[in-house]
Each structure stands twice: as C-alpha cells, then as structure tokens.
Design a protein around this motif. Sequence first.
Motif, PDB file in Angstrom:
ATOM      1  N   GLN A   3       0.833  -1.189   0.000  1.00 43.86           N
ATOM      2  CA  GLN A   3       0.000   0.000   0.000  1.00 43.86           C
ATOM      3  C   GLN A   3       0.872   1.246   0.000  1.00 43.86           C
ATOM      4  O   GLN A   3       1.871   1.316   0.696  1.00 43.86           O
ATOM      5  CB  GLN A   3      -0.904  -0.005   1.232  1.00 43.86           C
ATOM      6  N   HIS A   4       0.472   2.221  -0.791  1.00 45.07           N
ATOM      7  CA  HIS A   4       1.165   3.499  -0.791  1.00 45.07           C
ATOM      8  C   HIS A   4       0.862   4.237   0.513  1.00 45.07           C
ATOM      9  O   HIS A   4      -0.305   4.464   0.836  1.00 45.07           O
ATOM     10  CB  HIS A   4       0.711   4.360  -1.973  1.00 45.07           C
ATOM     11  N   PRO A   5       1.884   4.632   1.260  1.00 42.71           N
ATOM     12  CA  PRO A   5       1.609   5.445   2.454  1.00 42.71           C
ATOM     13  C   PRO A   5       1.120   6.819   2.028  1.00 42.71           C
ATOM     14  O   PRO A   5       1.507   7.332   0.972  1.00 42.71           O
ATOM     15  CB  PRO A   5       2.971   5.527   3.141  1.00 42.71           C
ATOM     16  N   SER A   6       0.261   7.412   2.818  1.00 43.87           N
ATOM     17  CA  SER A   6      -0.166   8.773   2.525  1.00 43.87           C
ATOM     18  C   SER A   6       1.004   9.718   2.773  1.00 43.87           C
ATOM     19  O   SER A   6       1.952   9.382   3.498  1.00 43.87           O
ATOM     20  CB  SER A   6      -1.343   9.174   3.413  1.00 43.87           C
ATOM     21  N   PHE A   7       0.925  10.905   2.174  1.00 41.38           N
ATOM     22  CA  PHE A   7       2.010  11.851   2.403  1.00 41.38           C
ATOM     23  C   PHE A   7       2.097  12.235   3.866  1.00 41.38           C
ATOM     24  O   PHE A   7       3.187  12.424   4.406  1.00 41.38           O
ATOM     25  CB  PHE A   7       1.843  13.098   1.542  1.00 41.38           C
ATOM     26  N   GLN A   8       0.948  12.347   4.530  1.00 40.05           N
ATOM     27  CA  GLN A   8       0.962  12.701   5.940  1.00 40.05           C
ATOM     28  C   GLN A   8       1.662  11.629   6.764  1.00 40.05           C
ATOM     29  O   GLN A   8       2.397  11.944   7.709  1.00 40.05           O
ATOM     30  CB  GLN A   8      -0.455  12.911   6.460  1.00 40.05           C
ATOM     31  N   GLN A   9       1.469  10.367   6.398  1.00 41.05           N
ATOM     32  CA  GLN A   9       2.174   9.284   7.087  1.00 41.05           C
ATOM     33  C   GLN A   9       3.680   9.412   6.893  1.00 41.05           C
ATOM     34  O   GLN A   9       4.457   9.225   7.837  1.00 41.05           O
ATOM     35  CB  GLN A   9       1.687   7.930   6.565  1.00 41.05           C
ATOM     36  N   LEU A  10       4.091   9.729   5.671  1.00 42.22           N
ATOM     37  CA  LEU A  10       5.520   9.900   5.398  1.00 42.22           C
ATOM     38  C   LEU A  10       6.078  11.091   6.166  1.00 42.22           C
ATOM     39  O   LEU A  10       7.166  11.008   6.749  1.00 42.22           O
ATOM     40  CB  LEU A  10       5.753  10.092   3.902  1.00 42.22           C
ATOM     41  N   ASN A  12       4.950  12.377   8.929  1.00 37.17           N
ATOM     42  CA  ASN A  12       5.021  12.025  10.351  1.00 37.17           C
ATOM     43  C   ASN A  12       6.178  11.087  10.647  1.00 37.17           C
ATOM     44  O   ASN A  12       6.748  11.123  11.744  1.00 37.17           O
ATOM     45  CB  ASN A  12       3.710  11.380  10.790  1.00 37.17           C
ATOM     46  N   GLN A  13       6.542  10.269   9.669  1.00 40.08           N
ATOM     47  CA  GLN A  13       7.658   9.346   9.850  1.00 40.08           C
ATOM     48  C   GLN A  13       8.997  10.070   9.838  1.00 40.08           C
ATOM     49  O   GLN A  13       9.883   9.780  10.644  1.00 40.08           O
ATOM     50  CB  GLN A  13       7.641   8.281   8.745  1.00 40.08           C
ATOM     51  N   PHE A  14       9.145  11.027   8.911  1.00 37.45           N
ATOM     52  CA  PHE A  14      10.451  11.645   8.715  1.00 37.45           C
ATOM     53  C   PHE A  14      10.668  12.898   9.563  1.00 37.45           C
ATOM     54  O   PHE A  14      11.820  13.249   9.837  1.00 37.45           O
ATOM     55  CB  PHE A  14      10.666  11.981   7.238  1.00 37.45           C
ATOM     56  N   ARG A  15       9.626  13.583   9.976  1.00 42.31           N
ATOM     57  CA  ARG A  15       9.823  14.840  10.704  1.00 42.31           C
ATOM     58  C   ARG A  15      10.580  14.666  12.023  1.00 42.31           C
ATOM     59  O   ARG A  15      11.419  15.519  12.348  1.00 42.31           O
ATOM     60  CB  ARG A  15       8.477  15.531  10.911  1.00 42.31           C
ATOM     61  N   PRO A  16      10.351  13.616  12.800  1.00 38.55           N
ATOM     62  CA  PRO A  16      11.192  13.437  13.990  1.00 38.55           C
ATOM     63  C   PRO A  16      12.663  13.261  13.639  1.00 38.55           C
ATOM     64  O   PRO A  16      13.542  13.740  14.362  1.00 38.55           O
ATOM     65  CB  PRO A  16      10.611  12.184  14.646  1.00 38.55           C
ATOM     66  N   LEU A  17      12.939  12.597  12.513  1.00 35.80           N
ATOM     67  CA  LEU A  17      14.324  12.437  12.068  1.00 35.80           C
ATOM     68  C   LEU A  17      14.905  13.783  11.643  1.00 35.80           C
ATOM     69  O   LEU A  17      16.053  14.106  11.977  1.00 35.80           O
ATOM     70  CB  LEU A  17      14.378  11.442  10.908  1.00 35.80           C
ATOM     71  N   PHE A  18      14.125  14.580  10.942  1.00 30.53           N
ATOM     72  CA  PHE A  18      14.597  15.912  10.556  1.00 30.53           C
ATOM     73  C   PHE A  18      14.906  16.748  11.795  1.00 30.53           C
ATOM     74  O   PHE A  18      15.899  17.486  11.830  1.00 30.53           O
ATOM     75  CB  PHE A  18      13.551  16.621   9.695  1.00 30.53           C
ATOM     76  N   ALA A  19      14.051  16.641  12.807  1.00 33.78           N
ATOM     77  CA  ALA A  19      14.283  17.391  14.048  1.00 33.78           C
ATOM     78  C   ALA A  19      15.564  16.932  14.729  1.00 33.78           C
ATOM     79  O   ALA A  19      16.332  17.737  15.270  1.00 33.78           O
ATOM     80  CB  ALA A  19      13.092  17.225  14.980  1.00 33.78           C
TER      81      ALA A  19
END
Length: 401
Positions: A3-10, A12-19
């Motif tokens: 299943q393609h993840p929604s952009f919001q899911q992506l 939410n996944q990457f923003r903690p890493l960016f922080a």
Amino acid sequence: MSQHPSFQQLANQFRPLFAQIAQGTVQRERDRELPYQPLAWLKAAKFGTLRIPVEQGGYGVSLPQLFILLTELAEADSNLPQALRAHFAFVEDLLNQPDTELRRRWFARFIDGELVGSGWTEVGDVKVGEVITKVTPQSDGWWLNGEKFYSTGALYADWIDVYAQREDDGSDVIALVNVHQSGVEREDDWDGFGQRLTGSGTTRFIQAKVEQAHVYPFSQRFRYQTAFYQQVLLSALAGISKALTRDASAAVAARQRVYSHGNANLVRHDAQVLQVVGQLASWSYAVEATVDRASQALEYAFTVHDSGDEELIQQANIAAEVEVAKAQVIATEWVLRGASELFNALGASDTRLSKALDRHWRNARTLSSHNPVIYKIRNIGDWHVNKNTPTFIWQIGKGGD
C-alpha cells in the motif's frame, strides 16, 4: 499488494528524524563536521528510496512530495538535500527507463542503503565541451581515468555518477563507478564559503574498474534532468527560507534586551520587529509555493515521458525547464533578501559565530550561484517573446580568445 503510504504518514515518519538532524546542525557548521551520522540515519530510514515504486520496496512518492520532503530536510540542514542530489537524479533516470533486471538490481542496492554521488565537472585548462575523464573498454574490463571537482555527495556515496568520454569512439557517456576500490580517491577539499558539508571536493579515478553494464550514452539520460537538478537546489533554498522564519521567531520570542527607542517593553511585542518576522514568513511562503508549482511541471514531464507523443513530451519538458527557471529567479532573490533581513529583527549578539546565523546567507548564496540565474532569466524572456527553446543541456569550461 503493498500500500502506498499517505504523504501525511511519510511526513510524520520523517519529521522526527529531521528534528534530530537539526539539533546538530549549528555544531556541524561551526566545527566543519561532515554529516556522516545524519546521512546514516537517512539511510536507515530508506530516505534514498522515496521515488522507488512501492511494489519494488520504496515509498513511491510523487515528485511534488519528494521536493516537499527535501525542503523540510533542508530546513534542518541545507547541506543534506544537495549531498543527495545526484542520488535522486540517478533514481529519476532509472524511473524513466524500462523496468529491466538491471534497474531492479539498482533499486535493490538503494533499498539496502547505498547512495550515489556526483562526478561531472572538470576544472582547470578544460575548454567548453571538452571531457578529459575517459572510460576505456579493454579485454579485461572497462577502466576509468580522470579527475572531477564539485563532486557533490561523493564522500558519502557508494557509487559515483561520472560524466566521461569513451576513449575508443569519443562519445559522451555516463559511468557508474563503485567507490569501494583502490582506483577511486575522494578528497574533502571543497573550500566554498557556503554549503561546506556537501562533500563537493575532488574525486580522482586511476584505473578505476567499471562494469560494462554501468556505462551508457549520455544522450539516453532523462530529458528533464537539468530542471530536476535545479529543483533540488531550489528545495534547499526553500528549506533555508523556512529556517530563517524559524530562527527569527525563536530569537525574537526569547530576547529580553530592548532598545530605549523601541516600541515595546518586550521585543516580541515590538510592532516593527514583528513586521520583519512577518516579511520573512511571507517570503518563505511565496518561495515554497513557487517551488511546489515548478514541481507540478516536473511531475507532468515524468507522467508523459513514455507516452510516445513526441510533441507532448517536448512541450512538457519545455514547461518544466521554464517553470523551474522562474522559480529559481524568485528563490534566488527572496531567500537572499531574507537571509540579510533576518538581522533587522535581532541584535548584535546574534552575529556571533557561536550562533552560526550567517550560514543561512552563505548557504543560500552558494546554492544560488549554481546555474547562473542571469542566463535563466534570459531564457525565460526568449521563450516568452520568441518561443526559442530553453537551454536543456549546457557545459562549462575555458572559452576562446
């Protein structure tokens, strides 16, 4: 089926890493500490597979989604999208090719965390159009010899995407070279005043072995490549503009010292200071919106690349090139203005090296020096007035007398 993840899911996944990446940006900038650890985190998160189809193990994002994520990564550290520029361009090239076993092998490498760096530009006494780096087919394999500068991302890469010339027939080619061999030497000698951690120094190839399957004509590269490469830099500029708003807002909110001839007892209530921050936020909004608009044009060029309709493909590529050029004009002016205007909301103490706020202007100026904007503006005008096709492929070197 995956299943393609929604952009919001992506997001939410990457923003903690960016922080997490952002927490160390100022120290890396002050100490000139190369971002090996942040790139290891991105590898572990399979960031390099964003465009690879879900069915083949990637995230399957659209081009607009890719550039939004690169913008958010740039807000954390503008060096990182540029360091990954050649990687995402090579993935894009593969996506424009048929679904072959070779393409699937490349995707598998990237899913395992491998990255691609750049090796295109030669410096020194090289004439425009001249390619000194040579790849030579011999009975015992193909061998690459030459030297490149501006080898962005090469220090962090497992492969280098090299622009070279075949020794036997003189044709221009792309050679993908594995860096894990003695014939590849990489130096951290990039001495620019900005984007200092992109790994953009010298790379030498001394009888470096190249697999025959990893050499192909440059003419087969994806047609919107110049606009794509520029769009990565524009995403980095958009990220810097977001960082300007972030840093200005935080500094104003925390500032206790005021001027006797100011407008409030607290800086965060000073109408003129708030106006500066509002201006930064508005410029940032405009840059982001412009970059996103250009992303839509690139997405359309990708969508029609295999349509078989040559006129449709050509017009889509012209639109992508022109729209990215327009975005470059806007981002170049407004982000640089913002990086200077920032200090009108702050105080003299904010110019201290320990805060590294000068990095925003230095990085933006360096990014804006790629692909001279004056020629892009001319191309835009020439297209609108005379309908002359913009410059898709260009080279740099020593001119004549």
